[in-house]
Design a protein around this motif. Structure first.
Motif, PDB file in Angstrom:
ATOM      1  N   PHE A 173       0.831  -1.204   0.000  1.00  0.00           N
ATOM      2  CA  PHE A 173       0.000   0.000   0.000  1.00  0.00           C
ATOM      3  C   PHE A 173       0.873   1.264   0.000  1.00  0.00           C
ATOM      4  N   VAL A 174       1.877   1.291   0.869  1.00  0.00           N
ATOM      5  CA  VAL A 174       2.747   2.471   0.988  1.00  0.00           C
ATOM      6  C   VAL A 174       3.503   2.716  -0.313  1.00  0.00           C
ATOM      7  N   GLN A 175       4.019   1.640  -0.905  1.00  0.00           N
ATOM      8  CA  GLN A 175       4.758   1.767  -2.160  1.00  0.00           C
ATOM      9  C   GLN A 175       3.868   2.353  -3.259  1.00  0.00           C
ATOM     10  N   HIS A 176       2.609   1.913  -3.306  1.00  0.00           N
ATOM     11  CA  HIS A 176       1.681   2.433  -4.308  1.00  0.00           C
ATOM     12  C   HIS A 176       1.400   3.910  -4.067  1.00  0.00           C
ATOM     13  N   GLU A 177       1.187   4.301  -2.809  1.00  0.00           N
ATOM     14  CA  GLU A 177       0.918   5.703  -2.492  1.00  0.00           C
ATOM     15  C   GLU A 177       2.104   6.591  -2.869  1.00  0.00           C
ATOM     16  N   LEU A 178       3.305   6.111  -2.632  1.00  0.00           N
ATOM     17  CA  LEU A 178       4.503   6.903  -2.934  1.00  0.00           C
ATOM     18  C   LEU A 178       4.796   6.969  -4.432  1.00  0.00           C
ATOM     19  N   SER A 179       4.143   6.107  -5.206  1.00  0.00           N
ATOM     20  CA  SER A 179       4.429   6.056  -6.646  1.00  0.00           C
ATOM     21  C   SER A 179       3.547   7.009  -7.457  1.00  0.00           C
ATOM     22  N   GLY A 197     -23.900  16.668 -23.358  1.00  0.00           N
ATOM     23  CA  GLY A 197     -24.790  17.574 -22.654  1.00  0.00           C
ATOM     24  C   GLY A 197     -25.279  18.709 -23.528  1.00  0.00           C
ATOM     25  N   ASN A 198     -25.234  19.917 -22.952  1.00  0.00           N
ATOM     26  CA  ASN A 198     -25.683  21.097 -23.689  1.00  0.00           C
ATOM     27  C   ASN A 198     -24.590  21.672 -24.591  1.00  0.00           C
ATOM     28  N   SER A 199     -23.432  21.026 -24.589  1.00  0.00           N
ATOM     29  CA  SER A 199     -22.311  21.544 -25.389  1.00  0.00           C
ATOM     30  C   SER A 199     -22.336  21.051 -26.826  1.00  0.00           C
ATOM     31  N   GLY A 200     -23.269  20.158 -27.138  1.00  0.00           N
ATOM     32  CA  GLY A 200     -23.400  19.692 -28.509  1.00  0.00           C
ATOM     33  C   GLY A 200     -22.533  18.492 -28.829  1.00  0.00           C
ATOM     34  N   ALA A 201     -22.324  18.260 -30.128  1.00  0.00           N
ATOM     35  CA  ALA A 201     -21.598  17.080 -30.599  1.00  0.00           C
ATOM     36  C   ALA A 201     -20.088  17.317 -30.564  1.00  0.00           C
ATOM     37  N   PHE A 202     -19.368  16.296 -30.072  1.00  0.00           N
ATOM     38  CA  PHE A 202     -17.905  16.319 -30.052  1.00  0.00           C
ATOM     39  C   PHE A 202     -17.398  15.157 -30.910  1.00  0.00           C
ATOM     40  N   ARG A 203     -16.448  15.465 -31.774  1.00  0.00           N
ATOM     41  CA  ARG A 203     -15.873  14.439 -32.646  1.00  0.00           C
ATOM     42  C   ARG A 203     -14.734  13.722 -31.925  1.00  0.00           C
ATOM     43  N   VAL A 204     -14.785  12.393 -31.946  1.00  0.00           N
ATOM     44  CA  VAL A 204     -13.743  11.593 -31.298  1.00  0.00           C
ATOM     45  C   VAL A 204     -12.512  11.574 -32.195  1.00  0.00           C
ATOM     46  N   THR A 205     -11.405  12.087 -31.687  1.00  0.00           N
ATOM     47  CA  THR A 205     -10.166  12.155 -32.477  1.00  0.00           C
ATOM     48  C   THR A 205      -9.071  11.234 -31.947  1.00  0.00           C
ATOM     49  N   GLY A 206      -9.311  10.614 -30.801  1.00  0.00           N
ATOM     50  CA  GLY A 206      -8.280   9.739 -30.260  1.00  0.00           C
ATOM     51  C   GLY A 206      -8.809   8.838 -29.161  1.00  0.00           C
ATOM     52  N   VAL A 207      -8.064   7.773 -28.894  1.00  0.00           N
ATOM     53  CA  VAL A 207      -8.350   6.856 -27.790  1.00  0.00           C
ATOM     54  C   VAL A 207      -7.048   6.673 -27.015  1.00  0.00           C
ATOM     55  N   CYS A 208      -7.108   6.880 -25.701  1.00  0.00           N
ATOM     56  CA  CYS A 208      -5.912   6.730 -24.876  1.00  0.00           C
ATOM     57  C   CYS A 208      -6.089   5.584 -23.887  1.00  0.00           C
ATOM     58  N   GLU A 209      -4.995   5.165 -23.307  1.00  0.00           N
ATOM     59  CA  GLU A 209      -5.055   4.140 -22.274  1.00  0.00           C
ATOM     60  C   GLU A 209      -5.754   4.725 -21.041  1.00  0.00           C
ATOM     61  N   ASP A 210      -6.408   3.863 -20.260  1.00  0.00           N
ATOM     62  CA  ASP A 210      -7.025   4.346 -19.020  1.00  0.00           C
ATOM     63  C   ASP A 210      -5.954   4.996 -18.143  1.00  0.00           C
ATOM     64  N   VAL A 211      -6.340   6.078 -17.480  1.00  0.00           N
ATOM     65  CA  VAL A 211      -5.394   6.790 -16.615  1.00  0.00           C
ATOM     66  C   VAL A 211      -4.953   5.851 -15.497  1.00  0.00           C
ATOM     67  N   PRO A 212      -3.653   5.724 -15.243  1.00  0.00           N
ATOM     68  CA  PRO A 212      -3.171   4.815 -14.189  1.00  0.00           C
ATOM     69  C   PRO A 212      -3.790   5.123 -12.829  1.00  0.00           C
ATOM     70  N   SER A 213      -3.935   4.094 -12.017  1.00  0.00           N
ATOM     71  CA  SER A 213      -4.553   4.284 -10.695  1.00  0.00           C
ATOM     72  C   SER A 213      -3.722   5.197  -9.814  1.00  0.00           C
ATOM     73  N   ASN A 214      -2.396   5.235 -10.043  1.00  0.00           N
ATOM     74  CA  ASN A 214      -1.536   6.087  -9.215  1.00  0.00           C
ATOM     75  C   ASN A 214      -1.313   7.454  -9.867  1.00  0.00           C
ATOM     76  N   LEU A 235     -10.461  -2.835   2.182  1.00  0.00           N
ATOM     77  CA  LEU A 235     -10.140  -1.904   3.262  1.00  0.00           C
ATOM     78  C   LEU A 235      -9.338  -0.712   2.766  1.00  0.00           C
ATOM     79  N   ALA A 236      -8.347  -0.979   1.925  1.00  0.00           N
ATOM     80  CA  ALA A 236      -7.423   0.066   1.489  1.00  0.00           C
ATOM     81  C   ALA A 236      -7.939   0.834   0.279  1.00  0.00           C
ATOM     82  N   GLY A 237      -9.002   0.341  -0.359  1.00  0.00           N
ATOM     83  CA  GLY A 237      -9.525   1.013  -1.544  1.00  0.00           C
ATOM     84  C   GLY A 237      -8.600   0.878  -2.738  1.00  0.00           C
ATOM     85  N   LYS A 238      -7.903  -0.244  -2.855  1.00  0.00           N
ATOM     86  CA  LYS A 238      -6.952  -0.459  -3.948  1.00  0.00           C
ATOM     87  C   LYS A 238      -7.339  -1.699  -4.741  1.00  0.00           C
ATOM     88  N   ARG A 239      -6.568  -1.956  -5.811  1.00  0.00           N
ATOM     89  CA  ARG A 239      -6.821  -3.141  -6.647  1.00  0.00           C
ATOM     90  C   ARG A 239      -5.524  -3.903  -6.866  1.00  0.00           C
TER      91      ARG A 239
END
Length: 818
Positions: free
Chosen positions: A53-59, A184-201, A383-387
């Motif tokens: 847990f500590v190592q993940h928090e520090l990373s 939403g109320n901002s209208g249509a947005f064109r998808v120009t890219g796909v990225c990896e999911d943002v890391p948990s840390n 308990l720690a809220g981690k994966r």
């Protein structure tokens, strides 16, 4: 020179012999060995999980290639006696820094715009994790692009980059590039890219990255803007840029102060007020930042210190246990040493034999610890809220550290029998003139005391944490959080919001309904503004107050009391120019009779933003922020455009009410129905403290269990050593109670000493933890008494089992024992 092959074979035979003897010795002392192995395994497993847990928090944020050169620009100051510490910066700050200072290589900004209803055909979801950013975002942060060109994905307005998860959610296996999403109320947005999911840390987690050109940022330096990050050139010291910040403030903010307040920047400074920017290292944000307007809730470096200390203490207790039982168990091996020396064993061989046994025990403990980690990991994640998964631990580096640690522990624990017993003269031992283990009695007593010092500190810590959490949950907040339902995203109803409110207000199960811009215990559309009393001189610096919009049912729905004056009302057309303030605001203004007095806003410097409002009522102070902070001055306006809805329920049939509300919602809009309860939102504000409380309790329990395992083993050893003495005492008429008392009192003395040492240590540590809360419990004397009684009771229970067993043995058998 000897034959190398012969030496190799001889060495292998010797090692094999040492292992066989070690295994035989452990098998002959199964009870002692089991206690040793299991106690050490618990310590090792706990330490592994905590350090994971500590190592993940520090990373956090260290996955970014240029993490050491990225800094967040923060806003700090003091206006009218109120401190300003904001995670965001003025919108023009990034461009100005890059233009004026050669040490700044690049900047990028992040701007949140609330929740969006995202649609793609029949798929529609309310999305909270939406951010707008400058076009260089994917060059700035190391989040890999799976599709699209980092140089162009966010260059044009109305473009968006999705994470892998969102692309799958909205488009399935289809290629999303070039397709559109309704945002939403901002209208249509064109998808120009796909990225990896943002890391948990990462200190932010977003699923939609829209082009900054799609939104409008203010151009004023004294208004809130965006979260701004700068990339410094290599080898350019951040201290040099920090030293130049006051010049930038004078250059850009000075003129706005003159415009807004009618005073020069130097006059402003002479009044004790200040305004400036800070540079916060990217890697420090998660653990050391708790500013206003954070992108997400951060952790606290104190908890890293606490958990690291707990890991060290748990392992220390386990190692002390191991060393204690090893030294105690060695007391019965003096004759073995004498016999083996007579048979020709040299001291070096005996030392290696004892060390081999000790290291073997630690190796078995490591195997058991790894099994425990595998079994406990799912629960620890909750308990720690981690994966975390097993791969996080079962890697070469972690196993290498664990093996090295076991080797060190094994050598230290085996050092006493290895170096002390192996030095005995065989004649003296076989004559019975040496009582092995006596000289180590003081050491064992000291180690037992240390074990219970740690255990008692953790017991006291657990009780104080739970006291504080109970205090938070039961404290009078100044508002009623029970049975208040929050309907999410009612701003999507637009013009239908007020009609929907009236519908809900007519339901028999509903007591009242309010539409407001801010609700306690959660993220809402609250703001801040500068205020002055109408009669104030121009040279007075304005007070900075929290502001939000409410309707006439706000106080009733949340149970907020009035001190004086009246509530807002539809019957008073003038209430659009009226305000409610809290008691803290009255104190800030220094008023005795606030009703009817007028205040004026500073606004953003334009004439139309400077308005006058009449105070019509004063509410009791209520906790609209966390209890980590003092209740701040508050100004409430009547009306407003950004709404959230709270529904006060007057029935216990919650499922039935929810069904009715959902039906009414769906008859009004096709947007998803989402809700939460105010008391749940309030509890979520203290999620990290609740997690600490649970972990503290579990680790305190483990510490006591490990300490008691050692105490159990030592009690067994002591009763064996004093078997003849017990037999003689029983023959002379001693009662079972007196013998139990005799065998227990020495251990109780050690626990008593531990209580005396642990109490001031625990008081200091928990006082430091409580200092983070503006509203907190006091540490009562009975906490220390209760912890002491628990420790003594557990120690007596542990020792008494062996003591009673020894006292009930037939004295004839005891006296026959050799």
């Amino acid at each position: 020179m000897g034959n190398p092959s012969f030496n190799l074979v001889t060495g292998a035979v010797m090692i094999s012999s040492y292992l066989k003897i070690a295994l035989r010795s452990l098998w002959n002392k199964k009870a002692f060995a089991s206690i040793n192995i299991f106690g050490l395994a618990i310590g090792l497993a706990t330490c592994m999980l905590i350090l994971l847990f500590v190592q993940h928090e520090l990373s956090y944020d260290r996955f970014n290639v240029n993490a050491d050169r990225i800094f967040r620009v923060t806003l700090h100051g003091r206006i009218g006696g109120n401190d300003i510490n904001i995670a965001g910066a003025s919108a023009p700050a990034g461009p100005a820094l890059m233009h004026d200072y050669p040490g700044v290589e690049a900047y990028t900004r992040l701007s949140t715009q609330g929740t969006f209803l995202v649609k793609n055909g029949e798929k529609r979801f309310l999305e909270e994790r939406v951010i707008f950013t400058d076009s260089n975002f994917f060059h700035f942060f190391s989040i890999p692009l799976l599709k699209g060109d980092a140089n162009s994905v966010l260059k044009e307005p109305k473009t968006v980059v999705l994470t892998r998860s969102m692309a799958l959610k909205y488009f399935g296996n289809q290629d999303p590039i070039g397709k559109s999403l309704e945002m939403g109320n901002s209208g249509a947005f064109r998808v120009t890219g796909v990225c990896e999911d943002v890391p948990s840390n990462s200190h932010f987690h977003y699923d939609f990255f829209g082009s900054m050109k799609s939104v409008t940022l203010g151009d004023k330096w004294l208004s809130s803007g965006a979260h701004t990050y700068v990339l410094l050139r290599k080898d350019y010291p951040v201290e040099k840029l920090s030293a130049q910040m006051p010049q930038m403030v004078r250059k850009y903010i000075g003129p706005e102060i003159q415009e807004f307040l009618g005073m020069s920047y130097d006059e402003y400074l002479r009044k004790g007020d200040k305004f400036g920017f800070g540079l916060q290292p990217l890697t420090d944000i998660h653990l050391t930042s708790n500013l206003e307007n954070e992108l997400e809730g951060n952790s606290n470096i104190k908890y890293i210190y606490i958990f690291t200390a707990i890991a060290a203490f748990i392992l220390l207790i386990a190692c002390i246990n191991f060393m204690n039982l090893s030294t105690a168990g060695s007391a019965g091996r003096a004759k073995e040493v004498g016999v083996r020396k007579v048979m020709g064993s040299v001291r070096q061989q005996l030392m290696v034999q004892f060390l081999t046994e000790s290291v073997l025990v630690t190796f078995f403990a490591l195997l058991v610890a790894l099994v425990l980690v595998a079994l406990l990991l799912p629960g620890f994640n909750d308990l720690a809220g981690k994966r975390f998964d097993l791969q996080s631990i079962l890697n070469a580096r972690t196993i290498g550290y664990a093996l090295a640690g076991c080797l060190v522990v094994g050598v230290l624990a085996g050092s006493y029998p290895a170096f002390f017993l192996s030095a005995f003269r065989p004649v003296a031992v076989l004559k019975g003139s040496i009582q092995a283990g006596v000289k180590s009695g003081w050491l064992r007593n000291a180690l037992v005391t240390i074990q219970f010092v740690v255990s008692i500190v953790m017991i006291i810590g657990t009780m104080v944490v739970y006291q504080q959490l109970r205090f938070i949950q039961n404290k009078n907040l100044g508002f009623d959080k029970e049975q208040v339902l929050i309907l999410h995203d009612t701003y999507l109803l637009g013009d239908k919001a007020k009609a929907f409110k009236e519908q809900l207000g007519g339901l028999s199960a509903v007591s009242s309904v309010t539409l407001a811009g801010y609700l306690p215990a959660g993220n809402s559309n609250n703001g801040t503004d500068g205020f002055l009393p109408e009669s104030a001189d121009n040279d007075i610096t304005p007070y900075r107050f929290t502001t939000y919009q409410v309707d006439e049912d706000y106080l009733k729905t949340l149970g907020i009391g009035l001190v004086t004056g009246r509530n807002f009302s539809k019957t008073f057309g003038s209430d659009s120019a009226s305000v409610l303030i809290n008691e803290a605001a009255v104190k800030q203004f220094g008023w005795k009779d606030p009703i009817g007095k007028r205040i004026r806003t500073i606004g953003n410097g334009t004439p139309e933003s400077k308005r006058f409002y009449t105070v019509v009522g004063v509410t009791k102070d209520f906790h609209f922020r966390s209890m980590h902070e003092r209740i701040a001055p508050l100004v409430m306006f009547y009306g407003g455009d950004q709404y959230q809805m709270a529904v006060k329920i007057k029935t216990n049939d919650i499922p039935g009410v929810l069904k009715t509300l959902e039906k009414t919602w769906k008859a009004t809009t096709d947007n998803p129905f989402a809700y939460s309860f105010l008391d749940q939102r309030f509890n979520n504000m203290y999620e990290s403290e609740q997690r600490v409380g649970k972990l503290f309790g579990i680790f305190a329990g483990l510490a006591v269990v490990i300490a008691c395992l050692g105490l159990f083993g030592l009690a067994a050893f002591t009763t064996i050593q004093r078997t003849k003495e017990i037999g003689v005492r029983k023959v002379l008429g001693a009662s079972v109670l007196s013998i139990v008392s005799l065998l227990s009192k020495d251990f109780v003395k050690l626990v008593g000493i531990a209580i005396v040492i642990a109490s001031p240590l625990a008081w200091y540590g928990m006082s430091h933890w409580l200092s983070d809360f503006a509203y907190k419990v006091s540490i009562e004397w009975w906490v220390f008494l209760l912890a002491g009684v628990l420790a003594v009771s557990v120690a007596l229970l542990t020792v008494s089992f062996q003591s009673i067993k020894a006292a009930l043995v037939n004295p004839v058998k005891s006296l026959k024992r050799e």
